[in-house]
Design a protein around this motif. Structure first.
Motif, PDB file in Angstrom:
ATOM      1  N   TYR A  38      11.154   2.916  -5.233  1.00 47.81           N
ATOM      2  CA  TYR A  38       9.952   2.104  -5.325  1.00 47.81           C
ATOM      3  C   TYR A  38       9.181   2.521  -6.573  1.00 47.81           C
ATOM      4  O   TYR A  38       9.125   3.707  -6.930  1.00 47.81           O
ATOM      5  N   ILE A  39       8.571   1.547  -7.231  1.00 45.93           N
ATOM      6  CA  ILE A  39       7.783   1.782  -8.439  1.00 45.93           C
ATOM      7  C   ILE A  39       6.309   1.547  -8.120  1.00 45.93           C
ATOM      8  O   ILE A  39       5.947   0.520  -7.526  1.00 45.93           O
ATOM      9  N   GLN A  40       5.456   2.490  -8.525  1.00 46.28           N
ATOM     10  CA  GLN A  40       4.008   2.336  -8.314  1.00 46.28           C
ATOM     11  C   GLN A  40       3.401   1.638  -9.535  1.00 46.28           C
ATOM     12  O   GLN A  40       3.598   2.082 -10.669  1.00 46.28           O
ATOM     13  N   LEU A  41       2.651   0.557  -9.291  1.00 49.46           N
ATOM     14  CA  LEU A  41       2.095  -0.261 -10.366  1.00 49.46           C
ATOM     15  C   LEU A  41       0.581  -0.366 -10.258  1.00 49.46           C
ATOM     16  O   LEU A  41       0.018  -0.287  -9.163  1.00 49.46           O
ATOM     17  N   LYS A  42      -0.039  -0.560 -11.401  1.00 47.24           N
ATOM     18  CA  LYS A  42      -1.456  -0.913 -11.478  1.00 47.24           C
ATOM     19  C   LYS A  42      -1.532  -2.320 -12.041  1.00 47.24           C
ATOM     20  O   LYS A  42      -1.109  -2.559 -13.182  1.00 47.24           O
ATOM     21  N   MET A  43      -2.052  -3.244 -11.238  1.00 45.90           N
ATOM     22  CA  MET A  43      -2.038  -4.658 -11.618  1.00 45.90           C
ATOM     23  C   MET A  43      -3.422  -5.267 -11.445  1.00 45.90           C
ATOM     24  O   MET A  43      -4.279  -4.710 -10.758  1.00 45.90           O
ATOM     25  N   LYS A  61      12.676   9.689  -3.783  1.00 43.27           N
ATOM     26  CA  LYS A  61      13.844   9.321  -2.981  1.00 43.27           C
ATOM     27  C   LYS A  61      14.057   7.811  -3.034  1.00 43.27           C
ATOM     28  O   LYS A  61      13.164   7.041  -3.385  1.00 43.27           O
ATOM     29  N   GLU A  62      15.263   7.397  -2.678  1.00 40.54           N
ATOM     30  CA  GLU A  62      15.631   5.994  -2.689  1.00 40.54           C
ATOM     31  C   GLU A  62      15.516   5.390  -1.292  1.00 40.54           C
ATOM     32  O   GLU A  62      15.564   6.105  -0.285  1.00 40.54           O
ATOM     33  N   PHE A  63      15.374   4.041  -1.255  1.00 38.23           N
ATOM     34  CA  PHE A  63      15.227   3.327   0.005  1.00 38.23           C
ATOM     35  C   PHE A  63      16.217   2.165   0.018  1.00 38.23           C
ATOM     36  O   PHE A  63      16.555   1.603  -1.030  1.00 38.23           O
ATOM     37  N   ALA A  64      16.648   1.803   1.201  1.00 36.24           N
ATOM     38  CA  ALA A  64      17.518   0.641   1.375  1.00 36.24           C
ATOM     39  C   ALA A  64      16.663  -0.536   1.824  1.00 36.24           C
ATOM     40  O   ALA A  64      15.951  -0.453   2.834  1.00 36.24           O
ATOM     41  N   VAL A  65      16.722  -1.644   1.064  1.00 35.31           N
ATOM     42  CA  VAL A  65      15.901  -2.823   1.343  1.00 35.31           C
ATOM     43  C   VAL A  65      16.795  -4.050   1.321  1.00 35.31           C
ATOM     44  O   VAL A  65      17.663  -4.193   0.433  1.00 35.31           O
ATOM     45  N   ARG A  66      16.576  -4.934   2.282  1.00 36.45           N
ATOM     46  CA  ARG A  66      17.342  -6.181   2.335  1.00 36.45           C
ATOM     47  C   ARG A  66      16.633  -7.238   1.497  1.00 36.45           C
ATOM     48  O   ARG A  66      15.474  -7.548   1.718  1.00 36.45           O
ATOM     49  N   ILE A  67      17.397  -7.806   0.539  1.00 35.32           N
ATOM     50  CA  ILE A  67      16.892  -8.894  -0.295  1.00 35.32           C
ATOM     51  C   ILE A  67      17.896 -10.033  -0.191  1.00 35.32           C
ATOM     52  O   ILE A  67      19.014  -9.947  -0.729  1.00 35.32           O
ATOM     53  N   GLY A  68      17.514 -11.092   0.512  1.00 33.86           N
ATOM     54  CA  GLY A  68      18.437 -12.193   0.751  1.00 33.86           C
ATOM     55  C   GLY A  68      19.548 -11.747   1.672  1.00 33.86           C
ATOM     56  O   GLY A  68      19.322 -11.227   2.766  1.00 33.86           O
ATOM     57  N   GLN A  96       0.820  -1.208   0.000  1.00 31.92           N
ATOM     58  CA  GLN A  96       0.000   0.000   0.000  1.00 31.92           C
ATOM     59  C   GLN A  96       0.854   1.259   0.000  1.00 31.92           C
ATOM     60  O   GLN A  96       0.491   2.275  -0.592  1.00 31.92           O
ATOM     61  N   GLU A  97       2.019   1.243   0.647  1.00 29.82           N
ATOM     62  CA  GLU A  97       2.949   2.359   0.718  1.00 29.82           C
ATOM     63  C   GLU A  97       4.323   1.877   0.278  1.00 29.82           C
ATOM     64  O   GLU A  97       4.612   0.674   0.283  1.00 29.82           O
ATOM     65  N   PRO A  98       5.225   2.800  -0.118  1.00 28.76           N
ATOM     66  CA  PRO A  98       6.578   2.394  -0.501  1.00 28.76           C
ATOM     67  C   PRO A  98       7.411   2.011   0.719  1.00 28.76           C
ATOM     68  O   PRO A  98       8.349   2.714   1.123  1.00 28.76           O
ATOM     69  N   ASN A  99       7.071   0.868   1.285  1.00 28.71           N
ATOM     70  CA  ASN A  99       7.714   0.406   2.504  1.00 28.71           C
ATOM     71  C   ASN A  99       7.483  -1.101   2.603  1.00 28.71           C
ATOM     72  O   ASN A  99       6.360  -1.577   2.419  1.00 28.71           O
ATOM     73  N   GLU A 100       8.533  -1.860   2.907  1.00 28.61           N
ATOM     74  CA  GLU A 100       8.412  -3.315   2.971  1.00 28.61           C
ATOM     75  C   GLU A 100       7.549  -3.774   4.139  1.00 28.61           C
ATOM     76  O   GLU A 100       7.102  -4.917   4.164  1.00 28.61           O
ATOM     77  N   VAL A 125      -5.748  -3.289  -8.842  1.00 29.31           N
ATOM     78  CA  VAL A 125      -5.288  -2.711  -7.584  1.00 29.31           C
ATOM     79  C   VAL A 125      -4.023  -1.896  -7.877  1.00 29.31           C
ATOM     80  O   VAL A 125      -3.311  -2.151  -8.856  1.00 29.31           O
ATOM     81  N   THR A 126      -3.743  -0.927  -7.023  1.00 25.90           N
ATOM     82  CA  THR A 126      -2.576  -0.063  -7.179  1.00 25.90           C
ATOM     83  C   THR A 126      -1.704  -0.184  -5.938  1.00 25.90           C
ATOM     84  O   THR A 126      -2.215  -0.158  -4.807  1.00 25.90           O
ATOM     85  N   GLY A 127      -0.395  -0.324  -6.141  1.00 27.26           N
ATOM     86  CA  GLY A 127       0.508  -0.447  -5.007  1.00 27.26           C
ATOM     87  C   GLY A 127       1.955  -0.248  -5.429  1.00 27.26           C
ATOM     88  O   GLY A 127       2.245   0.117  -6.574  1.00 27.26           O
ATOM     89  N   TRP A 128       2.868  -0.516  -4.477  1.00 28.09           N
ATOM     90  CA  TRP A 128       4.294  -0.235  -4.684  1.00 28.09           C
ATOM     91  C   TRP A 128       5.111  -1.515  -4.622  1.00 28.09           C
ATOM     92  O   TRP A 128       4.821  -2.421  -3.832  1.00 28.09           O
ATOM     93  N   VAL A 129       6.165  -1.569  -5.477  1.00 28.24           N
ATOM     94  CA  VAL A 129       7.107  -2.700  -5.503  1.00 28.24           C
ATOM     95  C   VAL A 129       8.512  -2.118  -5.608  1.00 28.24           C
ATOM     96  O   VAL A 129       8.753  -1.145  -6.341  1.00 28.24           O
ATOM     97  N   PHE A 130       9.473  -2.730  -4.894  1.00 30.89           N
ATOM     98  CA  PHE A 130      10.872  -2.279  -4.935  1.00 30.89           C
ATOM     99  C   PHE A 130      11.455  -2.537  -6.327  1.00 30.89           C
ATOM    100  O   PHE A 130      11.299  -3.623  -6.895  1.00 30.89           O
ATOM    101  N   TYR A 131      12.149  -1.522  -6.882  1.00 25.00           N
ATOM    102  CA  TYR A 131      12.599  -1.573  -8.283  1.00 25.00           C
ATOM    103  C   TYR A 131      13.453  -2.811  -8.612  1.00 25.00           C
ATOM    104  O   TYR A 131      13.283  -3.427  -9.668  1.00 25.00           O
TER     105      TYR A 131
END
Length: 639
Positions: A572-577, A557-564, A531-535, A589-595
């Motif tokens: 973060y990219i906002q998508l309509k899926m 702005k950019e965010f630091a996210v742990r992947i593995g 729902q928001e640009p946040n994991e 639905v509309t939401g955010w996914v890490f690039y």
């Protein structure tokens, strides 16, 4: 008492002040009207204002001013386009009428020269103006209150109707002005040629007068020998002159072409029997009637078509008028009357047209049509039942339409069932997709595209993969679906195919749909749309690998996210899926996914004409030309 009086007086003043404020606010918010003249279109048309070429000479125009710049600019732009076209049409009509009676058309030629240069740009801009009007009509309730809503909506609606009417006649108007300009050039050449001939003739007459004068002086005077020299000089000059003149030719007129043709036709008719004459007359009547039907359909004049349907003496012409009404989605009452009162040749056409309209008020006619003797009438009736989206109609399709022994009825029933958009019907289509009849398979593919849901489009994607003979047909039917789900399905097919023929066909489909923009391909196997640009934000939908979404935007702005084991920094990219939640009210639905979890695919047009496009992977820089995929490298699937 005195204190009470003062309080009462103070209350009256407050009420009066409030009423005055509301009144002034109403006046400020109200629209005004001002007269619209030919000079408002372009100052260069001032010479024609108030003349017979002025479209507002007898019908003054008042345009609405809304005090909202967005609406006023569009209204002014639309009126400018309409007025220019109306003026150009008046010039063309006036010139044609003058030519018919042999009058000079110099004034019309000058007007055509002034307005012709502006027409191509105006005609090309008409679709854009109509689109803007449609969008503003939807926004009127949000931007205005009270009576203003009706005034502005009416003004925009009338502009839209006028633009639709004139856009049909615009090519003919342009052609008439071009012909008139061509006539103007010929007219100028003929004027100059005539003027030169007059000058030559006048100079010849002057020479003759000089020669006769000199000869009379020579005969009458004693010093004639001294005066002979000028005569000889003039004769020498005369020998060097060039005489240009027209040779009058007298042509014998032996008769008129129309009279000769008529006489030949009468001679042939004299040798025909009465029955042959009636057959010829009947054929000519059919031709004229069909031409009239096509003309009225071209101009979208459903009233005239309804009149032809109800009163034309020939059934074939009435049937053609019924089919034309169906293509225009108009004339429901007239078609129902034709079913009630007309004969067997017109009734099937009226049923087919009524099925094209698919109005719920025709439900009783469709139910009656399913009991007819003609299989074609039964077939279109089942399809019409589906278009009404009535539960009773759906039950009739399931119970009897799909069980018919006629393939044509089964195919129409499948298409009619699709208009109900019931998810449970996907299983029925999968069962009929295994049929051995090619007509039924094609009807299933068309029905799945009409159904247009996420699950039905996934079935069509499977058809493209598993049945190569039907792959192009499936893509064609998907393309006809205007929803975003169809665009996402085409891109998903494009990413999963190695067939260049299919890739080129999808590229053409994306261009025709103008599906320009950025699309995201999910790279990770299991994750959520946030729902928001946040994991840690609330999930709004479940996503998995190879899903496609439309990119709406990205964070600044950019965010630091742990992947593995890695910590990545990106946006973060906002998508309509498409929604994956069962029983969801909304299809998207509309939401955010890490690039880093995405691959971005961009579809854009190349060149100013927009007839060529590029399909590219933003991260990897690979692209392919949508109309020539063989010469380029595919974006992501050839990585």
């Amino acid at each position: 008492m005195e204190a009470g009086y003062h309080n009462f007086k103070k209350g009256q003043d407050i009420i009066l002040l409030t009423g005055l404020t509301l009144f002034l606010s109403l006046i400020v918010n109200c629209s005004t009207s001002k007269p619209y003249q030919l000079t408002d279109v372009a100052p260069k048309l001032r010479a024609y204002q108030g003349t017979d070429l002025d479209p507002y000479k007898n019908n003054p125009l008042q345009i609405t001013e809304t005090k909202n710049r967005k609406y006023d600019d569009l209204i002014k732009e639309a009126h400018t386009a309409l007025s220019t076209l109306e003026f150009a049409e008046a010039v063309a009509i006036r010139a044609d009428s003058k030519k018919t009676v042999g009058e000079a058309v110099q004034k019309e030629m000058e007007a055509a020269a002034i307005v012709e240069d502006d027409l191509p740009k105006i005609v090309a801009n008409l679709p854009d103006i109509q689109t803007k009007i449609s969008e503003l009509i939807k926004d009127v309730p949000n931007d205005f209150d009270g009576p203003m809503i009706g005034r502005v909506t009416r003004e925009l609606g009338e502009l839209s109707t006028s633009l639709n009417t004139l856009s049909v006649r615009a090519p003919a108007i342009q052609s008439s002005l071009r012909n008139l300009r061509a006539d103007a050039n010929n007219y100028a050449d003929s004027r100059s040629l005539t003027k030169n001939e007059d000058l030559l003739q006048e100079s010849g007459e002057n020479k003759k007068e000089e020669n006769s004068t000199l000869e009379s002086n020579t005969n009458g005077n004693e010093d004639s020998e001294k005066k002979v020299e000028p005569v000889q000089t003039s004769k020498k000059e005369k020998k060097d002159e060039i005489s240009i003149k027209r040779v009058n030719r007298k042509t014998k007129v032996t008769g008129k072409a129309n009279e000769m043709i008529d006489s030949e036709i009468r001679k042939q008719e004299d040798n025909l029997s009465e029955e042959e004459k009636k057959d010829i007359e009947y054929t000519e009547q059919i031709k004229k009637g069909l031409v009239q039907v096509f003309q009225q359909e071209y101009f979208k004049n459903h009233r005239s078509l309804e009149k032809i349907l109800s009163s034309h003496p020939i059934p074939r012409v009435r049937a053609a008028a019924a089919l034309a009404l169906g293509r225009l989605r108009a004339g429901r009452v007239a078609l129902q009357t034709a079913i009630d009162k007309d004969g067997y040749q017109v009734r099937p056409s009226a049923y087919k047209a009524l099925s094209e309209i698919g109005d719920k008020r025709s439900l009783s006619y469709f139910i009656a049509g399913t009991k007819a003797e003609d299989p074609e009438v039964i077939a279109v009736s089942y399809e019409g039942l589906g278009k009404t989206k009535d539960p009773a109609g759906r039950e009739m399709i399931l119970s009897s339409g799909l069980n018919s022994e006629y393939i044509i009825i089964v195919c129409s029933s499948l298409r009619g069932l699709a208009y109900n958009h019931v998810p449970a019907d996907i299983e029925i289509y999968e069962r009929f997709l295994k049929s051995e009849e090619p007509e039924i398979k094609e009807a299933v593919i068309e029905s799945l595209a009409i159904h247009g849901t996420r699950d039905s489009l996934r079935v069509l994607e499977r058809v493209v993969r598993e049945e190569p003979s039907l792959s192009l047909l499936a893509i064609e039917k998907i393309e006809k679906n205007p929803n975003l789900s169809a665009t996402l399905a085409l891109i998903r097919i494009n990413e999963n195919t190695q067939d260049e023929r299919i890739a080129k066909r999808i590229g053409e489909a994306l261009l025709r749909r103008k599906a320009f923009g950025r699309y995201a391909i999910i790279l990770i196997e299991d994750d959520f749309l946030r729902q928001e640009p946040n994991e840690r934000s609330k999930p709004v939908s479940y996503i998995k690998a190879k899903e496609i979404g439309f990119v709406l935007g990205e964070t600044k702005k950019e965010f630091a996210v742990r992947i593995g084991e890695d910590i990545l920094t990106d946006k973060y990219i906002q998508l309509k899926m498409e929604s994956t939640l069962p029983g969801a009210r909304e299809s998207f639905v509309t939401g955010w996914v890490f690039y880093p979890k995405l691959d971005i695919i961009e579809v854009k047009k190349i060149g100013s004409d927009g007839k060529e496009g590029k399909y590219s992977n933003v991260k990897k820089g690979k692209h392919s030309n949508l109309f020539n995929p063989e010469s380029d490298t595919k974006s992501i699937r050839k990585d």
